[in-house]
Design a protein around this motif. Structure first.
Motif, PDB file in Angstrom:
ATOM      1  N   ARG A 151       0.817  -1.218   0.000  1.00 26.64           N
ATOM      2  CA  ARG A 151       0.000   0.000   0.000  1.00 26.64           C
ATOM      3  C   ARG A 151       0.856   1.276   0.000  1.00 26.64           C
ATOM      4  N   PRO A 152       1.674   1.468  -1.060  1.00 27.45           N
ATOM      5  CA  PRO A 152       2.553   2.633  -1.134  1.00 27.45           C
ATOM      6  C   PRO A 152       1.790   3.897  -1.480  1.00 27.45           C
ATOM      7  N   GLY A 153       2.489   5.025  -1.395  1.00 26.02           N
ATOM      8  CA  GLY A 153       1.910   6.283  -1.832  1.00 26.02           C
ATOM      9  C   GLY A 153       1.752   6.317  -3.348  1.00 26.02           C
ATOM     10  N   ASP A 154       0.949   7.222  -3.841  1.00 28.54           N
ATOM     11  CA  ASP A 154       0.643   7.295  -5.270  1.00 28.54           C
ATOM     12  C   ASP A 154       1.862   7.622  -6.128  1.00 28.54           C
ATOM     13  N   GLU A 155       2.873   8.259  -5.514  1.00 31.33           N
ATOM     14  CA  GLU A 155       4.015   8.720  -6.310  1.00 31.33           C
ATOM     15  C   GLU A 155       5.018   7.613  -6.627  1.00 31.33           C
ATOM     16  N   MET A 156       4.847   6.426  -6.059  1.00 25.45           N
ATOM     17  CA  MET A 156       5.816   5.349  -6.291  1.00 25.45           C
ATOM     18  C   MET A 156       5.148   4.166  -6.968  1.00 25.45           C
ATOM     19  N   ASP A 157       5.590   3.837  -8.181  1.00 19.15           N
ATOM     20  CA  ASP A 157       5.022   2.673  -8.860  1.00 19.15           C
ATOM     21  C   ASP A 157       5.931   1.463  -8.692  1.00 19.15           C
ATOM     22  N   PHE A 158       5.386   0.327  -8.950  1.00 23.33           N
ATOM     23  CA  PHE A 158       6.078  -0.934  -8.689  1.00 23.33           C
ATOM     24  C   PHE A 158       7.341  -1.089  -9.521  1.00 23.33           C
ATOM     25  N   ASP A 159       7.269  -0.784 -10.799  1.00 27.52           N
ATOM     26  CA  ASP A 159       8.430  -0.969 -11.677  1.00 27.52           C
ATOM     27  C   ASP A 159       9.599  -0.083 -11.249  1.00 27.52           C
ATOM     28  N   THR A 160       9.306   1.145 -10.839  1.00 26.94           N
ATOM     29  CA  THR A 160      10.361   2.039 -10.364  1.00 26.94           C
ATOM     30  C   THR A 160      11.006   1.486  -9.099  1.00 26.94           C
ATOM     31  N   PHE A 161      10.181   0.996  -8.189  1.00 25.46           N
ATOM     32  CA  PHE A 161      10.674   0.400  -6.955  1.00 25.46           C
ATOM     33  C   PHE A 161      11.595  -0.780  -7.234  1.00 25.46           C
ATOM     34  N   VAL A 162      11.156  -1.702  -8.062  1.00 19.52           N
ATOM     35  CA  VAL A 162      11.939  -2.911  -8.350  1.00 19.52           C
ATOM     36  C   VAL A 162      13.244  -2.561  -9.068  1.00 19.52           C
ATOM     37  N   ALA A 163      13.188  -1.624  -9.998  1.00 16.59           N
ATOM     38  CA  ALA A 163      14.395  -1.227 -10.725  1.00 16.59           C
ATOM     39  C   ALA A 163      15.422  -0.615  -9.781  1.00 16.59           C
ATOM     40  N   GLY A 164      14.962   0.237  -8.850  1.00 15.07           N
ATOM     41  CA  GLY A 164      15.873   0.850  -7.889  1.00 15.07           C
ATOM     42  C   GLY A 164      16.480  -0.171  -6.944  1.00 15.07           C
ATOM     43  N   LEU A 165      15.676  -1.124  -6.516  1.00 15.40           N
ATOM     44  CA  LEU A 165      16.169  -2.175  -5.631  1.00 15.40           C
ATOM     45  C   LEU A 165      17.220  -3.031  -6.328  1.00 15.40           C
ATOM     46  N   ALA A 166      16.938  -3.429  -7.558  1.00 10.66           N
ATOM     47  CA  ALA A 166      17.895  -4.249  -8.309  1.00 10.66           C
ATOM     48  C   ALA A 166      19.209  -3.500  -8.531  1.00 10.66           C
ATOM     49  N   GLN A 167      19.113  -2.221  -8.869  1.00 15.41           N
ATOM     50  CA  GLN A 167      20.322  -1.423  -9.068  1.00 15.41           C
ATOM     51  C   GLN A 167      21.159  -1.375  -7.792  1.00 15.41           C
TER      52      GLN A 167
END
Length: 245
Positions: A146-162
């Motif tokens: 249940r994240p805030g509206d400004e963070m989408d899943f793909d952005t989150f996963v890409a940042g984590l992988a990086q």
């Protein structure tokens, strides 16, 4: 040991041994409002970094506790909110490494900000980072985290992988199993596709062992965790740290 406002414990952690906690937020301020969170419902949902707790206050409390050289396995950033939201986390880690190098430092994080270059720099001195990945797609992300509206899943996963390829210390990825939401065969296959591109030292499968934000979460069994382990062990060591383990 006496409980402090900012510093708490040491506690006997099933994952980290004897761990002294640092709460650099002191309120339920987070980037997510996870349905399983033992700290309760998020009061302020944000990705905005701020001071929250002054650097001098954290260091003062730490010095009081550490002056007697307690026996610890880790000093861990955790607490009520998301630790990486505090702009001072890098300064605290630097203080610990300079003055108390005998203690390994761990950062528990939901991982939302790990794609931020400044956050990457701030926590670079930690010995261990344990980020969370509880969703295999955007729908599960919305239901579980249940994240805030400004963070989408793909952005989150890409940042984590990086982050997993930039960080020089150990990384244990925590995956909280929520039966009926993120444990289907299709979900496990999607988790595998996400995780295969990460550099991980360990994958820790977790399950509810105390009340969360919602009271209708089903407790996952070790047998269910074994379904995840059978697939994800191809990418890193897998252990189940859920109830009864």
């Amino acid at each position: 040991m006496k409980k402090h406002d900012i510093i708490f414990g040491p506690v006997n952690s099933r994952r980290l041994g004897r761990s002294l906690g640092i709460d650099p937020i002191m309120r339920n301020i987070c980037c997510q409002d996870c349905i399983y969170c033992e700290a309760g419902k998020t009061e302020i949902l944000t990705t905005k970094r701020d001071e929250y707790v002054p650097l001098d206050s954290i260091i003062s409390e730490l010095d009081k506790v550490l002056k007697d050289s307690p026996e610890l396995d880790y000093i861990t950033f955790s607490g009520l909110g998301e630790p990486t939201l505090n702009l001072n986390i890098g300064g605290v880690i630097a203080h610990l490494k300079k003055n108390y190098p005998q203690y390994p430092v761990c950062v528990l994080t939901n991982g939302m900000l790990l794609g931020d270059p400044q956050v990457q720099q701030d926590i670079a001195g930690a010995d261990l980072v344990i980020p969370s990945l509880d969703a295999s797609n955007a729908e599960e992300f919305s239901l579980v985290n249940r994240p805030g509206d400004e963070m989408d899943f793909d952005t989150f996963v890409a940042g984590l992988a990086q982050f997993t390829h930039i960080f020089k210390g150990k990384i244990y990825l925590e995956l909280f199993i929520v039966p009926g939401i993120n444990d289907s065969a299709e979900s496990i296959a999607r988790f595998a596709d996400i995780i295969r591109v990460m550099r991980l030292d360990k994958i820790q499968l977790n399950a509810l062992d105390r009340p969360g934000t919602e009271n209708n979460i089903v407790i996952s069994s070790s047998e269910n965790a074994a379904r995840f382990s059978a697939v994800l062990s191809a990418f890193a060591q897998v252990e189940f740290v859920g109830r009864g383990n």
